[in-house]
Design a protein around this motif. Structure first.
Motif, mmCIF file in Angstrom:
data_model
loop_
_atom_site.group_PDB
_atom_site.id
_atom_site.type_symbol
_atom_site.label_atom_id
_atom_site.label_comp_id
_atom_site.label_asym_id
_atom_site.label_seq_id
_atom_site.Cartn_x
_atom_site.Cartn_y
_atom_site.Cartn_z
ATOM 1 N N HIS A 37 0.937 -1.313 -0.083
ATOM 2 C CA HIS A 37 0.195 0.047 0.124
ATOM 3 C C HIS A 37 1.054 1.114 0.224
ATOM 4 O O HIS A 37 1.706 1.638 0.884
ATOM 5 C CB HIS A 37 -0.986 0.030 1.117
ATOM 6 C CG HIS A 37 -2.094 -0.981 1.172
ATOM 7 N ND1 HIS A 37 -3.312 -0.795 0.779
ATOM 8 C CD2 HIS A 37 -1.865 -2.401 1.024
ATOM 9 C CE1 HIS A 37 -4.220 -1.984 0.663
ATOM 10 N NE2 HIS A 37 -3.294 -2.948 1.136
ATOM 11 N N VAL A 38 0.750 2.015 -1.098
ATOM 12 C CA VAL A 38 1.844 3.070 -1.331
ATOM 13 C C VAL A 38 1.048 4.390 -1.701
ATOM 14 O O VAL A 38 -0.037 4.156 -2.604
ATOM 15 C CB VAL A 38 2.879 2.824 -2.372
ATOM 16 C CG1 VAL A 38 3.805 1.534 -1.649
ATOM 17 C CG2 VAL A 38 2.481 2.546 -3.561
ATOM 18 N N SER A 39 1.505 5.585 -1.658
ATOM 19 C CA SER A 39 1.086 6.543 -2.481
ATOM 20 C C SER A 39 2.209 7.452 -3.074
ATOM 21 O O SER A 39 3.222 7.748 -2.281
ATOM 22 C CB SER A 39 0.151 7.498 -1.206
ATOM 23 O OG SER A 39 0.105 8.775 -1.820
ATOM 24 N N VAL A 40 2.025 7.830 -3.975
ATOM 25 C CA VAL A 40 3.062 8.995 -4.671
ATOM 26 C C VAL A 40 3.389 9.929 -3.985
ATOM 27 O O VAL A 40 4.253 10.993 -4.354
ATOM 28 C CB VAL A 40 2.880 9.281 -6.406
ATOM 29 C CG1 VAL A 40 2.468 7.605 -7.090
ATOM 30 C CG2 VAL A 40 1.497 9.832 -6.353
ATOM 31 N N THR A 41 2.480 10.580 -3.133
ATOM 32 C CA THR A 41 2.630 11.912 -2.160
ATOM 33 C C THR A 41 3.352 11.222 -1.134
ATOM 34 O O THR A 41 3.746 12.262 -0.381
ATOM 35 C CB THR A 41 1.440 12.313 -1.757
ATOM 36 O OG1 THR A 41 0.510 11.403 -1.142
ATOM 37 C CG2 THR A 41 0.334 12.625 -2.943
ATOM 38 N N TRP A 42 3.759 10.020 -0.736
ATOM 39 C CA TRP A 42 4.593 9.681 0.198
ATOM 40 C C TRP A 42 6.082 9.763 0.049
ATOM 41 O O TRP A 42 6.422 9.334 -0.998
ATOM 42 C CB TRP A 42 4.345 8.549 0.998
ATOM 43 C CG TRP A 42 2.577 8.441 1.508
ATOM 44 C CD1 TRP A 42 2.054 9.341 1.717
ATOM 45 C CD2 TRP A 42 1.946 7.242 1.896
ATOM 46 N NE1 TRP A 42 0.764 9.226 2.172
ATOM 47 C CE2 TRP A 42 0.919 7.576 2.395
ATOM 48 C CE3 TRP A 42 2.302 6.047 1.808
ATOM 49 C CZ2 TRP A 42 -0.264 6.688 2.882
ATOM 50 C CZ3 TRP A 42 1.326 5.087 2.377
ATOM 51 C CH2 TRP A 42 0.156 5.512 2.684
ATOM 52 N N ASN A 43 6.801 10.087 1.122
ATOM 53 C CA ASN A 43 8.379 10.128 0.628
ATOM 54 C C ASN A 43 8.834 8.932 0.586
ATOM 55 O O ASN A 43 9.823 8.446 0.016
ATOM 56 C CB ASN A 43 8.945 10.841 1.830
ATOM 57 C CG ASN A 43 8.846 12.548 1.836
ATOM 58 O OD1 ASN A 43 8.759 12.958 0.855
ATOM 59 N ND2 ASN A 43 8.886 13.036 3.109
ATOM 60 N N SER A 44 8.147 7.947 1.069
ATOM 61 C CA SER A 44 8.602 6.391 1.326
ATOM 62 C C SER A 44 8.199 5.564 -0.034
ATOM 63 O O SER A 44 8.370 4.449 -0.214
ATOM 64 C CB SER A 44 7.674 5.586 2.438
ATOM 65 O OG SER A 44 6.267 5.647 2.172
ATOM 66 N N ILE A 45 7.629 6.254 -0.939
ATOM 67 C CA ILE A 45 7.377 5.749 -2.430
ATOM 68 C C ILE A 45 8.688 5.148 -3.020
ATOM 69 O O ILE A 45 8.588 4.201 -3.801
ATOM 70 C CB ILE A 45 6.693 6.741 -3.450
ATOM 71 C CG1 ILE A 45 6.277 6.053 -4.708
ATOM 72 C CG2 ILE A 45 7.540 7.961 -3.699
ATOM 73 C CD1 ILE A 45 5.241 5.026 -4.468
ATOM 74 N N SER A 46 9.827 5.821 -2.753
ATOM 75 C CA SER A 46 11.208 5.355 -3.188
ATOM 76 C C SER A 46 11.358 3.890 -2.819
ATOM 77 O O SER A 46 12.054 2.886 -3.385
ATOM 78 C CB SER A 46 12.409 6.152 -2.686
ATOM 79 O OG SER A 46 12.347 6.264 -1.350
#
Length: 628
Positions: A564-573
């Motif tokens: 579960h990810v969001s492109v607005t999160w820094n953790s997307i990398s």
């Protein structure tokens, strides 16, 4: 060119056969036994241009021999047209040159005024001025002209040397004698050569660059006096030329024009051929497209030498030292090429890779783009290495293939094992508006754009990813757009793919069903490792209208639950690291219907080794017992 075939033509009694016999026997033969001499072949010798084999064919101008004459003219690659008096001279323009044209032959003609010992006017320059130049001006096929005497052995060797040179070093492709200028194709080739020799790209060939150019082309040093004379010749002819800091491009082109005007076009050809140009002034196909075979399930990547070349090229053309190549710098870099590779235009370069805030491609993006190009089309990389002047330091001489390497064959096995490749391809699949384009933007460090734009054509993004342990690889993400079905039906496209990233919008109840439908329609996708990803995790999660919820669906496959990810999160990398790890270690991401049997290969090897050791011990014991 390994052979030159000279067809000797002209009216009867102009001395054609005498010229040939004088060449072969080195003396004048008064009594002719045959009216037409048999074909003569002269092997290569030190004095011949390009060390070629030369065949000389004598002909007759008699009407009954016209059919043979026509055949021999068409088989030749240079014509020696001989005349000896006013009548035969008139026939050059009235009959012979129109006759050659009517046959459709496109070969150079050397015009020879024979029997010069019989003329009352011994002034060669005047004969050339009055007789030969008007004909040469009318017929551009005439490469050169010369006065000879078979009786006095005057210019006999020279006339056949001119014929050889007309083939091995033709003037026609280089120089327009009517306009008095080098032809456009020759100028274009010389401009590229100047670019490649201008190592510091300051617009001038300094003394060291001129010495390097001399050594490459002529394999001998350039003396200080010779260099001064070259500069003096240029400065005299070009008033605006400043040679104090070196020879600029205009001066370099003008220097070669001087060579052509003085009949030294073989010098230009030596230069052109050292830089792999053909007689038609195109680069050799073997130079642009060297043999480079890639085994099945392997791929091509840049070697350390290839990466070093592209790094040096980037740093050389980043003139403003801002860490990016702007449009003008890119134009200057690609000046000696046909332009940016067509593949780059297809991938919407530079939006396909990393750019700085000004929108200019960074070194990271530059290397990523070439890594992707080499992976997708190694032949494109090889041709551009040739255009841009890559010089091999090892391997085959003058080969660009040393800038590439071939990976070990990739075997799609589900047992543990890392794939030994540094460039991997991941298809990003999912329903429309699931967030695939935003994922690619985030991969390239682009800001999030909330405006939805449906992807019609396939879109590609490439960037470097640092794996666990510090190793770097290049990850190519590709969303397929409206060609999704066509690409997934293409087995060759699937064979090139290293990983599938299934994406769905966790806030859209109808998004996950697209993945289920895809896997049902294309069961061959099960042969590829896969990662399931729930995008838009920053929004409210909703129940999916599917027979199984995503967690249940992946659990049934014995796979990890969706990330579960969001492109607005820094953790997307972290997602991109996960994708790269899965692509290089595919056993962690294969769909599994049941537990695979353990790999007993190691156990079998160990048991075999133990058995061999026991047998050896028994044999040694028996040998010792018998000796006692």
């Amino acid at each position: 060119m390994s052979a030159v075939r000279i067809c000797v033509c002209g009216d009867e009694a102009t001395g054609k056969s005498s010229l040939i016999t004088s060449l072969v026997k080195d003396v004048f033969v008064t009594n002719k036994i045959q009216s037409v001499l048999p074909q003569i072949t002269i092997p290569p010798s030190i004095g011949t241009p390009e060390n070629v084999t030369t065949t000389i064919v004598d002909t007759s101008a008699l009407p009954q021999e016209r059919n043979t004459l026509r055949k021999e003219i068409r088989k030749s690659n240079v014509i020696l047209l001989v005349y000896s008096d006013h009548y035969s001279y008139e026939r050059v323009a009235l009959f012979w040159m129109p006759y050659f044209r009517s046959l459709g032959v496109n070969v150079p003609v050397v015009l020879c005024a024979n029997k010069s010992d019989l003329t009352t006017n011994g002034n060669t320059a005047q004969v050339v001025e009055d007789e030969m130049l008007p004909v040469m001006a009318e017929f551009k096929e005439i490469d050169s002209c010369i006065r000879t005497s078979a009786r006095e052995h005057h210019n006999v060797n020279e006339v056949f040397f001119l014929c050889q040179k007309a083939v091995t070093h033709p003037i026609a492709p280089l120089f327009d004698s009517k306009e008095g200028n080098l032809k456009p194709a020759a100028v274009a080739a010389l401009k590229r050569i100047f670019y490649l020799c201008d190592k510091d790209q300051d617009g001038c060939l300094n003394d060291q660059e001129m010495h390097d150019f001399q050594a490459k082309c002529f394999e001998k040093p350039l003396s200080a006096d010779d260099l001064d004379n070259i500069k003096l010749s240029i400065s005299k002819s070009l008033a605006a030329s400043d040679v104090e800091n070196g020879i600029d491009q205009k001066g370099f082109i003008h220097l070669n024009k001087i060579f052509a005007e003085k009949g030294r076009h073989e010098t230009i050809w030596i230069i052109l051929r050292k830089f792999h140009y053909t007689d038609s002034l195109s680069l050799k196909d073997s130079f642009l497209h060297p043999k480079f075979e890639i085994p099945e399930n392997s791929s091509a990547e840049l070697s350390p030498a290839g990466y070093r070349f592209f790094v040096d090229l980037f740093l050389l053309f980043d003139k403003d030292n801002d860490g990016g190549l702007n449009d003008s710098e890119l134009d200057a870099l690609f000046a000696p090429t046909p332009g940016q590779p067509p593949f780059w235009l297809e991938t919407s370069f530079p939006s396909s890779t990393v750019r700085n805030e000004a929108g200019h491609i960074t070194l990271q993006g530059w290397l990523a783009q070439w890594s992707m190009t080499t992976f997708v089309s190694p032949s494109t990389t090889l041709s551009y290495l040739a255009y841009l002047g890559f010089e091999a330091t090892g391997g085959p001489r003058n080969s660009t293939t040393s800038a590439l390497k071939i990976t070990k064959p990739r075997k799609r096995r589900r047992r543990p094992g890392r794939v030994e490749r540094n460039v991997v391809l991941c298809y990003v699949l999912g329903a429309p508006s699931s967030g695939k384009s935003s994922l690619l933007d985030a991969f390239l460090n682009r800001p999030f754009d909330s405006l939805y734009r449906p992807s019609i054509k396939p879109r590609t993004a490439v960037n470097s990813v640092e794996l666990q342990g510090g190793k770097q690889c290049y990850l190519i993400l590709e969303e397929l757009g409206e060609l999704e079905s066509a690409i997934l039906e293409n087995q060759a496209k699937l064979d090139a793919c290293d990983l599938i990233c299934y994406t769905y919008d966790s806030s859209d109840p109808d998004s996950f069903s697209h993945i289920v439908s895809l896997r049902e329609r294309f069961p061959q996708l099960d042969e590829l490792p896969a990662i399931y990803t729930a995008l838009k995790a920053d929004q409210d999660k909703t129940t999916q209208r599917s027979e199984k919820q995503p967690d249940e669906y992946t659990m049934a496959l014995n796979m990890n639950s969706p990330l579960h990810v969001s492109v607005t999160w820094n953790s997307i990398s972290e997602l991109f690291v996960t994708l790269a790890e899965a692509a290089t270690n595919p056993s962690t991401a294969f769909p599994k219907s049941e537990e695979e049997p353990p790999d007993r290969t190691g156990m079998y090897v160990a048991l075999g080794a133990t058995a061999c050791a026991l047998i050896a011990a028994v044999m040694i014991w028996r040998r010792t017992t018998n000796s006692n």
